[in-house]
Design an enzyme around this catalytic site. Structure first.
Site: not given
Length: 252
Positions: A10, A12
Site C-alpha cells: 500500500d 499512503d
C-alpha cells in the site's frame, strides 16, 4: 521456489507519510458539511469527524467515493449520488468526494510529500533478494506522489486510482487492486505478500488469498495491532525494517 516471490505495498501510510494529511483533509471536508447535513439540535452542533477512529474505520484505504459513502452510512445521512462532474460541495456524494480532493490537493501544494525513512533500505534489500515489488493505492495521486518522492524506480509495477477507474476495479476491501498488481508482477497471490496499514487493506489481502498479509502499525498501538490482526493480518510490524527478514522465512 514455493515461497514469497513478490510484495505488494500500500502507498499512503506504508511508503509515504501522507496518511495524516488524508485524515486532516477528510476532517476539513466532513466538518465543513456536517452543519448542513445535521443542523444543530437544541443548540448542540453535530459531532465532528474523528480523524483517528472514524478515519481508521471508515475511510482509510478506500477510494474517495467509497469513503464518503461509508461515512454517510455510519452517520445515517442520505445524499444523492450525483455525477462525476459535480463541483466540490456538500450536496451529493460526488460533490463531497470532489471537496476532499480539492482540500487534499491544496495541502500537497503547501506541504509536499516524503517517504518514510525505512522505505528505501527495505526496497533495496528486497531487490537484492530478487523479490519483485509493486505499489498500490486507491488514490489518483499515488503515481505523482511516488514520483515526487523519487520512489518509482524501486517498483516493478504500480496500480493507482486512475488505473482502478480505467479498469473499473472495485475498491478495498475487495482485493481487485492487489490482484491486478500481482498480475502485473507475473506472480500469483499464493506467492505474494501484501503490506498494509489500513483495515480495509488487510481485509482485502485476506480475501485475495495472498500468502502473507503484513499489517503495519507505525504508531505501535496495541489496540491497532489487535484490530489489524482481527481484520486479516497474519502479523503486524512497527515498520519496514524487519520486513526482508520476515519474508526470507517465507521465501523458500
Amino acid at each position: 521456489m514455493n515461497g514469497v516471490r513478490a510484495v505488494v505495498f500500500d502507498t499512503d501510510g506504508v511508503l509515504l507519510a501522507t496518511a495524516a494529511r488524508h485524515a486532516a483533509a477528510w476532517k476539513e471536508t466532513f466538518d465543513g458539511c456536517l452543519p448542513e447535513w445535521q443542523p444543530s439540535h437544541a443548540g448542540a452542533p453535530p459531532r465532528p469527524f474523528d480523524p483517528v477512529r472514524e478515519y481508521r474505520d471508515l475511510v482509510d484505504g478506500r477510494s474517495r467515493l467509497d469513503g464518503v459513502r461509508a461515512f454517510l452510512a455510519a452517520r445515517r445521512i442520505a445524499l444523492p449520488p450525483g455525477t462525476p462532474g459535480d463541483p466540490p460541495g456538500c450536496a451529493t456524494v460526488h460533490a463531497v468526494a470532489a471537496r476532499k480532493e480539492e482540500v487534499f490537493s491544496a495541502m500537497l501544494r503547501t506541504d509536499g510529500v516524503r517517504a518514510f525513512d525505512d522505505v528505501r533500505p527495505a526496497l533495496r534489500e528486497l531487490r537484492r533478494r530478487t523479490i519483485r515489488c509493486a505499489a498500490v493505492s486507491a488514490s489518483r495521486h499515488a503515481r505523482s506522489l511516488l514520483q515526487a518522492a523519487d520512489l518509482t524506480g524501486h517498483f516493478d509495477a504500480l496500480v493507482d486510482g486512475r488505473d482502478a477507474a480505467a479498469l473499473n476495479l472495485p475498491g478495498k476491501p475487495d482485493p481487485a487492486l492487489f490482484l491486478e498488481a500481482a498480475g502485473r508482477l507475473g506472480v500469483p497471490p499464493a506467492h505474494t505478500a501484501v503490506v498494509e496499514d489500513a483495515l480495509a487493506g488487510v481485509e482485502a489481502g485476506r480475501r485475495g488469498r495472498f500468502r502473507l498479509v503484513v499489517g503495519l502499525d507505525r504508531e505501535a498501538d496495541p489496540h491497532m495491532t489487535d484490530t489489524l490482526r482481527a481484520h486479516g493480518a497474519d502479523m503486524v510490524l512497527p515498520g519496514l525494517v524487519g520486513l526482508p527478514a520476515v519474508l526470507e522465512g517465507e521465501h523458500t
